[in-house]
Design a protein around this motif. Structure first.
Motif, PDB file in Angstrom:
ATOM      1  N   GLY A 121       0.826  -1.216   0.000  1.00  0.00           N
ATOM      2  CA  GLY A 121       0.000   0.000   0.000  1.00  0.00           C
ATOM      3  C   GLY A 121       0.847   1.247   0.000  1.00  0.00           C
ATOM      4  N   ASP A 122       0.236   2.337   0.439  1.00  0.00           N
ATOM      5  CA  ASP A 122       0.930   3.615   0.499  1.00  0.00           C
ATOM      6  C   ASP A 122       1.647   3.718   1.859  1.00  0.00           C
ATOM      7  N   CYS A 123       2.587   2.773   2.067  1.00  0.00           N
ATOM      8  CA  CYS A 123       3.253   2.695   3.374  1.00  0.00           C
ATOM      9  C   CYS A 123       4.662   3.262   3.263  1.00  0.00           C
TER      10      CYS A 123
ATOM     11  N   LYS B  66      -2.990   0.557   4.750  1.00  0.00           N
ATOM     12  CA  LYS B  66      -2.413   0.941   3.467  1.00  0.00           C
ATOM     13  C   LYS B  66      -2.439   2.437   3.201  1.00  0.00           C
ATOM     14  N   LYS B  67      -3.121   3.157   4.041  1.00  0.00           N
ATOM     15  CA  LYS B  67      -3.274   4.600   3.852  1.00  0.00           C
ATOM     16  C   LYS B  67      -3.232   5.270   5.215  1.00  0.00           C
TER      17      LYS B  67
ATOM     18  N   GLU C 108      -9.439   8.148   5.493  1.00  0.00           N
ATOM     19  CA  GLU C 108      -8.191   8.157   4.724  1.00  0.00           C
ATOM     20  C   GLU C 108      -7.766   9.582   4.407  1.00  0.00           C
TER      21      GLU C 108
ATOM     22  N   SER D  75      -4.093  12.107   2.987  1.00  0.00           N
ATOM     23  CA  SER D  75      -2.790  12.032   2.313  1.00  0.00           C
ATOM     24  C   SER D  75      -1.696  11.992   3.379  1.00  0.00           C
ATOM     25  N   TRP D  76      -0.519  11.548   2.969  1.00  0.00           N
ATOM     26  CA  TRP D  76       0.614  11.566   3.898  1.00  0.00           C
ATOM     27  C   TRP D  76       0.875  12.988   4.385  1.00  0.00           C
TER      28      TRP D  76
END
Ligand code: SF4
Lengths: 556, 138
Positions: free
Chosen positions: A317-319, B64-65, B76, B78-79
Motif C-alpha cells: 500500500g501507500d506505506c 495501506k493509507k 483516509e 494524504s501523507w
C-alpha cells in the motif's frame, strides 16, 4: 545472554528456570536436546510439565509466584554445603557476607513449605549445578511475569557468580528473549534511562556527546516506563500524547480494560503499524508502516548478535518505513532529520556507541552475524561476556544479591480459587497480527483460544476437554475453549495472550509491586465456570469473531 | 524468475536466518539458511510466517493509507495531511504541557534497530524527553 545460543549444546549442565523453549524458541529447544544427547544433565524448574521437563534429569515443580524463595534456597545450599567456588568468589565477587545473612533462613526445608519443591531435590539440584564443569542457566517468561522478576534475575545471577560459571564458553546465564528484536530495542536505547549503547541519560559526559551529535540540549531526567503510563494518565493526568510504534498494548498489556481507558483519555494517540489492531481502534491518527520483508535493517538476536535483514518485496500500500515517517514528522516540527538509507542511520549510531562501533554493514555481510561488544572493524565480536571476569560495576567485581521472597500481590480466594498465568504457544506469536494472517499458521488453532486446566479441576467443575467455558477475574470475563491436560497442576490455569475473544489480558492485573514498581505481569486469581448452552456459546464465538474482523477492516 | 533473499526471521530472539523465495513480486516460500544460531534449521513460524505479506485478509487488514479520526471516524488522508496533523498536535501539546507529557514507544517486532534508533532520537532531540520505552516482555 552472557553467552551464545550455539554454546547451549556444549554445556555439561543446563538449569532451565521458568523457560519453555519448545514453545517459545523451537530452535533453541533443539540445542537443549542436543546438549542432552551429548551427555549434559538437565534440571528444570517449572510448575508445568513442559517439553523440557520430559527430558529432564531432575524436575523441581514449584508453585507459581514462589521463584525468589527457591532461588534463595539454592544460594543457601551453595553456602551451607560449601559448594561455592571459593577462589573465584574471593577474587571476582563481593557482598558474600551480606548474601550469607540474607539467605540464612532459606533452608531447603523452609523453602519446601513455600514452593512445594522437596528439600532434598533442591539440595540435589545445587550439588549437581555446582559440581558441573560448565553449567548454564536459561530463564524465561516463568521468571519475568511476576512482580519480583528483577530480584529473581539478580538472584539467579548470584548463583552463577557463586559457582564461577562466567567469563568463558559454554557457561553463563541467558534470558531467552521473546520477541525477535527485544534485544535490539534495548541496544538502541528505546528505554527511559539510557541512550543507545547503554549510556546513561544521567551521565553528563554521555549527554554532552549526544548533544553535540544531535545539535540540541538533552534532558537528563529519566523518563517514564510504559508500565507507569496507566497510573500517570488516569490518576495523575500527566501524560497527554502517546506515539505507539509497532506495539499493541490493548492486546498485549495486562488489564486491557484499563489500557483502553488510558488511550481514550489521551489528547493524542498516534499508532504506527502494519496491521489494524485493537490499539489502533482507539487512535486519533494511524500511520501505515512497511513491514518486515518490505524494508531492511539490522536486528539483534537474543545473544547480542547483530544481523542484517533485507527487503524482499515492494510494500502493498501507500506505506513508508518507520524511520522515514519519524523523520518527516521531525522535519515538520522544525528539526531536520534526513537519511538516505538505513545504513546512514546505522553509521550515525555506531559513531556514538563504542561497543557497537565495529559492526558496519560491510562487516555484517562478511561475517553474517556479529555479537557485541565489537569496538572496531577489525574485531569479530564477542561470543561470551566478562572475559577475565571483569564486570561493569564501578570496582569491576560481581555483586551478589538476595532479598526476601514476597508473595504474589493477588492471591486466590474462595470467589476466585484458581491462578492464571499467561504463556506462549508454538504456532503463533504475541499479538498474532502477523502469524494470524498466515494461512498455514492460522489453521493450527483459531479463536477463541484455549485455557489449560488440570484434569482434577475439570472433573470437579464438570468441564469436558474442548468445551467452551467462561473464565473471570476481578477485572473481567472471557470465553475460551477448555484444554484439559495432565501437564497442569490442580489449582493452576494457563492462557496464551494472542487470542481476541479469549483475551487473557481482559483478566490479568496490572498491580504494581510496591518496592520494585514492576507490575505483576500476567498472574492473577480467576474462576472457571461451565457453560450449559454449548451451541449458543459456539454461535456467540462465531458472531464475535466476525464482528471483530469487520472492525479490523477485513473483507468478510 | 525466482529470486532468493537472505534475511532474518521476524518472530523470536533466536534470530534464525532464512531465504525468502520471491516470484513475480510475491513471496512463495521460505528456506532455511545457514545462520550462526540456526545452522540450517527453522521452526514452523520461520517456514510459514511470511504469508501475511500477501495480505490474505484472515484476521486483520493491512494498513495501506494514513488515517485521521474525523468526527469520531477514521478517514483516509494524504501523507502530507497526516504528517502535518501529527507535527502540529505534538508541537501544541509540548507547548501546553511540556515535553514530558508525551510518551513514545519503540518496537520489538519488525521495525528494526535503525527505526528504533530514530524513534528514541526523535523523542529525545525533537520532543525533549526521555519518555521512551518498549514492551520488554521476555
Ligand atoms: S524460525 Fe522459529 S526459532 Fe527461528 S527465529 Fe523464527 S520463530 Fe524463532
Amino acid at each position: 545472554m552472557s553467552n551464545s545460543i550455539p554454546e547451549i549444546e556444549n554445556a555439561d549442565l543446563l538449569l532451565i528456570f521458568g523457560y519453555n523453549g519448545a514453545d517459545s524458541h523451537p530452535i533453541v529447544a533443539r540445542r537443549i536436546i542436543k546438549a542432552k544427547e551429548k551427555g549434559a544433565k538437565i534440571i528444570v524448574v517449572d510448575p508445568r510439565i513442559t517439553e523440557s521437563v520430559r527430558i529432564a534429569d531432575l524436575w523441581l515443580p514449584l508453585k507459581g509466584g514462589t521463584n525468589m524463595a527457591l532461588v534463595n534456597a539454592c544460594g543457601n545450599v551453595l553456602i551451607n554445603e560449601a559448594l561455592y567456588h571459593k577462589e573465584y568468589v574471593g577474587k571476582y565477587v563481593e557482598g558474600l557476607e551480606d548474601y550469607k545473612t540474607a539467605v540464612a533462613k532459606y533452608t531447603p526445608e523452609y523453602a519446601e513449605a513455600i514452593t512445594g519443591v522437596k528439600a532434598d531435590d533442591i539440595r540435589k539440584a545445587m550439588r549437581d549445578y555446582a559440581g558441573a564443569k560448565n553449567a548454564m542457566i536459561l530463564y524465561g517468561m516463568g521468571v519475568c511475569q511476576f512482580s519480583q522478576a528483577v530480584d529473581v534475575v539478580r538472584g539467579l545471577a548470584s548463583l552463577v557468580l557463586l559457582t564461577g560459571n562466567l567469563g568463558r564458553a559454554n557457561v553463563g546465564i541467558g534470558p531467552v528473549r521473546g520477541q525477535n528484536n527485544v534485544q535490539g530495542t534495548c541496544d538502541m536505547g528505546t528505554l527511559p534511562d539510557v541512550f543507545p549503547g547503554y549510556q546513561a541519560v544521567t551521565d553528563a559526559k554521555a549527554r554532552r556527546k549526544f548533544e553535540k551529535a544531535w545539535g540540541v540540549k538533552l534532558s537528563g531526567r529519566i523518563g517514564y516506563k510504559l508500565t507507569e503510563i496507566p497510573h500517570l494518565v488516569l490518576q495523575e493526568d500527566k501524560v497527554k500524547a502517546y506515539y505507539i510504534m509497532g506495539e499493541d498494548p490493548v492486546q498485549s498489556d495486562p488489564n486491557a480494560g484499563e489500557v483502553r481507558e488510558v488511550l481514550d483519555k489521551m489528547e493524542l494517540v498516534i499508532v504506527q503499524d502494519i496491521f489494524m489492531n485493537k490499539t489502533a481502534l482507539h487512535a486519533d491518527v494511524i500511520l501505515p508502516a512497511t513491514s518486515w520483508g518490505e524494508h531492511e535493517g539490522v536486528y539483534s538476536s537474543a545473544d547480542r548478535g547483530f544481523q542484517r535483514f533485507k527487503k524482499a518485496v515492494e510494500p502493498k500500500g501507500d506505506c513508508k518505513p518507520d524511520w522515514q515517517i519519524i523523520c518527516e514528522i521531525a522535519t515538520a516540527m522544525g528539526y531536520e532529520m534526513k537519511y538516505e538509507d538505513t545504513e546512514e542511520i546505522w553509521d550515525e549510531m555506531r559513531g556514538l556507541c563504542p561497543s557497537f562501533a565495529g559492526a558496519s554493514y560491510k562487516r555484517l555481510d562478511e561475517l553474517g552475524s556479529i555479537q557485541w561488544p565489537c569496538p572496531t572493524e577489525e574485531h569479530t565480536g564477542t561470543p561470551y561476556l566478562y572475559e577475565g571476569n571483569k564486570f561493569s560495576t564501578p570496582n569491576g567485581k560481581g555483586q551478589l544479591f538476595a532479598c526476601d521472597w514476597r508473595p504474589p500481590l493477588e492471591r486466590v480466594d474462595e470467589e476466585f480459587p484458581l491462578s492464571l498465568s499467561t504463556v506462549r504457544e508454538v504456532g503463533h506469536y504475541s499479538v498474532r497480527t502477523m502469524t494470524g494472517n498466515c494461512r498455514a499458521l492460522q489453521q493450527l488453532a483459531d479463536e477463541p483460544g484455549y485455557v489449560q486446566l488440570s484434569v482434577e479441576d475439570a472433573e470437579e467443575l464438570h468441564i469436558r476437554d474442548q468445551e467452551l467455558i467462561s473464565i473471570s477475574s476481578r477485572r473481567g470475563s472471557v470465553m475460551a475453549r477448555a484444554l484439559v491436560t495432565e501437564r497442569v497442576k490442580k489449582g493452576a490455569t494457563y492462557m496464551t495472550y494472542q487470542w481476541w475473544i479469549g483475551a487473557c489480558n481482559e483478566l490479568t492485573s496490572d498491580h504494581v509491586d510496591p518496592i520494585t514498581k514492576t507490575p505483576e505481569f500476567k498472574y492473577c486469581a480467576v474462576k472457571v465456570e461451565r457453560i450449559k448452552d454449548q451451541a449458543g456459546a459456539e454461535q456467540h464465538v462465531r458472531d464475535e469473531y466476525a464482528k471483530l474482523r469487520k472492525q479490523m477492516g477485513v473483507n468478510v | 524468475m525466482e529470486k532468493k533473499v537472505l534475511t532474518v526471521c521476524p518472530y523470536c530472539g533466536t534470530g534464525c536466518k532464512l531465504y525468502l523465495v520471491v516470484e513475480d513480486g510475491q513471496v512463495i516460500r521460505a528456506e532455511a539458511a545457514d545462520g550462526r544460531t540456526n545452522e540450517g534449521n527453522l521452526c514452523l513460524k520461520g517456514y510459514y510466517g511470511w504469508d501475511f505479506l500477501n495480505d490474505p485478509q484472515i484476521l486483520t487488514a493491512r494498513l495501506k493509507k494514513p488515517l485521521i479520526r474525523k468526527n469520531g471516524k477514521l478517514e483516509e488522508v494524504s501523507w502530507q495531511e497526516a504528517i502535518g496533523f501529527v507535527a502540529g498536535k505534538l508541537t501544541e501539546i509540548k507547548k501546553k504541557y511540556g515535553p514530558d507529557a508525551i510518551m513514545g514507544t519503540g518496537s520489538a517486532r519488525g521495525a528494526g534497530n535503525e527505526a528504533n534508533y530514530v524513534m528514541q532520537k526523535f523523542m529525545r532531540a525533537v520532543i525533549g524527553t526521555n519518555n521512551i520505552d518498549h514492551c520488554a516482555r521476555v
